[in-house]
Design an enzyme around this catalytic site. Sequence first.
Site, PDB file in Angstrom:
ATOM      1  N   HIS A 258       0.851  -1.192   0.000  1.00 54.29           N
ATOM      2  CA  HIS A 258       0.000   0.000   0.000  1.00 54.29           C
ATOM      3  C   HIS A 258       0.879   1.231   0.000  1.00 54.29           C
ATOM      4  O   HIS A 258       1.939   1.231   0.636  1.00 54.29           O
ATOM      5  CB  HIS A 258      -0.909   0.005   1.248  1.00 54.29           C
ATOM      6  CG  HIS A 258      -2.072   0.914   1.117  1.00 54.29           C
ATOM      7  ND1 HIS A 258      -1.992   2.257   1.399  1.00 54.29           N
ATOM      8  CD2 HIS A 258      -3.336   0.682   0.691  1.00 54.29           C
ATOM      9  CE1 HIS A 258      -3.164   2.810   1.173  1.00 54.29           C
ATOM     10  NE2 HIS A 258      -4.001   1.887   0.733  1.00 54.29           N
TER      11      HIS A 258
ATOM     12  N   ASP B 220      -7.942  -5.395   0.240  1.00 54.49           N
ATOM     13  CA  ASP B 220      -8.410  -6.291  -0.819  1.00 54.49           C
ATOM     14  C   ASP B 220      -8.003  -7.745  -0.606  1.00 54.49           C
ATOM     15  O   ASP B 220      -8.509  -8.634  -1.281  1.00 54.49           O
ATOM     16  CB  ASP B 220      -7.872  -5.820  -2.180  1.00 54.49           C
ATOM     17  CG  ASP B 220      -8.548  -4.535  -2.621  1.00 54.49           C
ATOM     18  OD1 ASP B 220      -9.735  -4.363  -2.302  1.00 54.49           O
ATOM     19  OD2 ASP B 220      -7.895  -3.710  -3.274  1.00 54.49           O
TER      20      ASP B 220
HETATM   21  N1  ACO Z   1       3.978  -7.819  -4.796  1.00 54.97           N
HETATM   22  C1  ACO Z   1       5.332  -7.816  -5.043  1.00 54.97           C
HETATM   23  N2  ACO Z   1       6.094  -6.709  -4.945  1.00 54.97           N
HETATM   24  C2  ACO Z   1       5.493  -5.569  -4.580  1.00 54.97           C
HETATM   25  C3  ACO Z   1       4.123  -5.487  -4.310  1.00 54.97           C
HETATM   26  C4  ACO Z   1       3.353  -6.689  -4.419  1.00 54.97           C
HETATM   27  N3  ACO Z   1       2.041  -6.687  -4.162  1.00 54.97           N
HETATM   28  N4  ACO Z   1       3.785  -4.237  -3.986  1.00 54.97           N
HETATM   29  C5  ACO Z   1       4.928  -3.526  -4.038  1.00 54.97           C
HETATM   30  N5  ACO Z   1       5.952  -4.322  -4.398  1.00 54.97           N
HETATM   31  C6  ACO Z   1       7.369  -3.933  -4.510  1.00 54.97           C
HETATM   32  C7  ACO Z   1       7.620  -3.138  -5.778  1.00 54.97           C
HETATM   33  O1  ACO Z   1       7.988  -3.990  -6.847  1.00 54.97           O
HETATM   34  C8  ACO Z   1       8.730  -2.216  -5.346  1.00 54.97           C
HETATM   35  O2  ACO Z   1       9.931  -2.972  -5.309  1.00 54.97           O
HETATM   36  P1  ACO Z   1      11.350  -2.264  -5.662  1.00 54.97           P
HETATM   37  O3  ACO Z   1      11.520  -1.186  -4.597  1.00 54.97           O
HETATM   38  O4  ACO Z   1      12.336  -3.350  -5.591  1.00 54.97           O
HETATM   39  O5  ACO Z   1      11.190  -1.688  -7.036  1.00 54.97           O
HETATM   40  C9  ACO Z   1       8.371  -1.888  -3.902  1.00 54.97           C
HETATM   41  O6  ACO Z   1       7.625  -3.028  -3.432  1.00 54.97           O
HETATM   42  C10 ACO Z   1       7.548  -0.604  -3.744  1.00 54.97           C
HETATM   43  O7  ACO Z   1       6.375  -0.760  -4.544  1.00 54.97           O
HETATM   44  P2  ACO Z   1       5.724   0.373  -5.406  1.00 54.97           P
HETATM   45  O8  ACO Z   1       4.968  -0.242  -6.533  1.00 54.97           O
HETATM   46  O9  ACO Z   1       6.775   1.402  -5.743  1.00 54.97           O
HETATM   47  O10 ACO Z   1       4.736   0.995  -4.336  1.00 54.97           O
HETATM   48  P3  ACO Z   1       3.548   1.980  -4.646  1.00 54.97           P
HETATM   49  O11 ACO Z   1       3.290   2.713  -3.387  1.00 54.97           O
HETATM   50  O12 ACO Z   1       3.831   2.767  -5.877  1.00 54.97           O
HETATM   51  O13 ACO Z   1       2.326   0.989  -4.988  1.00 54.97           O
HETATM   52  C11 ACO Z   1       0.566  -0.561  -4.707  1.00 54.97           C
HETATM   53  C12 ACO Z   1       1.400   0.568  -4.072  1.00 54.97           C
HETATM   54  C13 ACO Z   1       0.075  -0.136  -6.083  1.00 54.97           C
HETATM   55  C14 ACO Z   1      -0.646  -0.838  -3.827  1.00 54.97           C
HETATM   56  C15 ACO Z   1       1.474  -1.831  -4.820  1.00 54.97           C
HETATM   57  O14 ACO Z   1       1.878  -2.240  -3.534  1.00 54.97           O
HETATM   58  C16 ACO Z   1       0.758  -2.974  -5.545  1.00 54.97           C
HETATM   59  O15 ACO Z   1       0.807  -3.040  -6.778  1.00 54.97           O
HETATM   60  N6  ACO Z   1       0.066  -3.895  -4.792  1.00 54.97           N
HETATM   61  C17 ACO Z   1      -0.691  -4.949  -5.440  1.00 54.97           C
HETATM   62  C18 ACO Z   1      -2.031  -4.407  -5.944  1.00 54.97           C
HETATM   63  C19 ACO Z   1      -2.986  -4.123  -4.811  1.00 54.97           C
HETATM   64  O16 ACO Z   1      -3.169  -4.926  -3.909  1.00 54.97           O
HETATM   65  N7  ACO Z   1      -3.663  -2.971  -4.900  1.00 54.97           N
HETATM   66  C20 ACO Z   1      -4.664  -2.555  -3.912  1.00 54.97           C
HETATM   67  C21 ACO Z   1      -4.130  -1.432  -3.069  1.00 54.97           C
HETATM   68  S1  ACO Z   1      -5.300  -0.989  -1.817  1.00 54.97           S
HETATM   69  C22 ACO Z   1      -6.485  -0.154  -2.673  1.00 54.97           C
HETATM   70  O17 ACO Z   1      -6.261   0.550  -3.610  1.00 54.97           O
HETATM   71  C23 ACO Z   1      -7.816  -0.355  -2.249  1.00 54.97           C
END
Ligand code: ACO
Length: 423
Positions: free
Chosen positions: A304, A361
């Site tokens: 998140h 979620d």
């Molecule tokens: N699985 C694997 N790796 C992940 C995940 C995940 N679910 N989420 C983040 N990471 C990793 C990224 O690859 C990144 O790694 P790096 O630093 O080596 O490049 C690091 O963790 C940071 O992630 P970002 O994508 O930069 O974080 P951001 O804050 O931009 O994104 C998000 C947040 C979109 C929620 C992300 O965690 C994600 O895609 N999660 C899965 C989708 C999800 O569950 N969405 C619902 C969110 S809650 C809502 O909207 C109701």
Amino acid sequence: MAQDAIEFQYDGQPVRLPLVRGTEDETAVDIRRLRAETGLITLDPGYANTGACQSAITFINGEQGILRYRGYPIEQLAQGSTFLAVAWLLIYGELPSSEELERFEREVTRHTMLHEDFHHFFDAMPKSAHPMPVCAAAVSALTTFYDEPTTDDEIAKSIVRLIAKMPTIAAYSFKHSIGQPTMYPRNDLGYASNFLHMMFATPCERYEVDETVARTLDLLLILHADHEQNCSTSTVRMVGSSLANLYACISAGISALWGSLHGGANQKVIEMLERIAAEDGSADAFLRRAKDKDDTARLMGFGHRVYKSYDPRATILKSACHDVLDRIGGSSQLLDIARRLEEVALSDDYFIERKLYPNVDFYSGLIYQALGIPVDMFTVLFAMGRLPGWIAQWLEMRRDPDFRINRPRQVYQGPRERPLPAS
Ligand code: ACO
């Protein structure tokens, strides 16, 4: 005395920017004068460090896993309130008195029907359409049936209309997709029960609403009701900042919510769990893929932008998930896989270092599934829940003394001026 500004040098000149402090002591640098005084702008892809507004609606502390609506902890609201009371709280700032709540419930109940001509609208959509774009289009189409609300009374009426008609629109979009006749709303049922009736009753068969199912659905709606400046809410504010009308803004919010990185993740979680179950049921193998940068797989329902510890909504839903599955059944195989994924991820360095925890979620889809809600409708239910938050944020934005059209800047990196080649 607490520091009230930051100072730095730019181009040999001192620059002083005031600090703004919130009621929970979070602090922001107010950069409103930055460009006028220095020519500089800020660059913040994804707005990760940008406060777009000051708001009195929802407070989140992502490090400590705190979520409060108008100061009330989500845990207490989840236990002791109802979705319509929470909607009122978010929109009007205080919990409703018993008279206010009774009146609001009555008004919402009496405005659930859609104009009969709306049937043509649903008929025009392909049966294969996902219900999310159908809902977004239908909410936008409300603008064509009702005048743009401008006075406070008209806005209050539009708020009632939106909250009342959203479940009808959602249920009609589902009925249309499965080729069944739509069911009229029933005024003798509560908000969640009426939605379940419109989803599952048919002209040939009544649907007896189970109290556990209705109460669990109400809980899910409460947990989704607002979440400050997330992607869809910021979309509502962005569109609203051009003075677009309320229905158009909510429609834009629904579209933004559909994406798989946002509300669409609840559907993706179930699809992920089902895929794992169909393959070999191994959480470990999937987690290896989620960590692999060359693989597009992500652990859906994890991570998140704001929460860097447990999402408090996920905590509530995890325990609700056990209760619901115990009481009304559901896929214990998928729950087992989810539990195993969570357990392994939470002890894995990749997820620990990045502070990735289950978000709302991760467990919501399992509950929707146990309640009998089809997978395509999961994100629609998220939209139904988020509606009061979008409305509250839209209202707050319109009444904000700092109100301006939203218009970010950019750092241009394209070609410098060049002549068109001679033809
Ligand atoms: N699985 C694997 N790796 C992940 C995940 C995940 N679910 N989420 C983040 N990471 C990793 C990224 O690859 C990144 O790694 P790096 O630093 O080596 O490049 C690091 O963790 C940071 O992630 P970002 O994508 O930069 O974080 P951001 O804050 O931009 O994104 C998000 C947040 C979109 C929620 C992300 O965690 C994600 O895609 N999660 C899965 C989708 C999800 O569950 N969405 C619902 C969110 S809650 C809502 O909207 C109701």
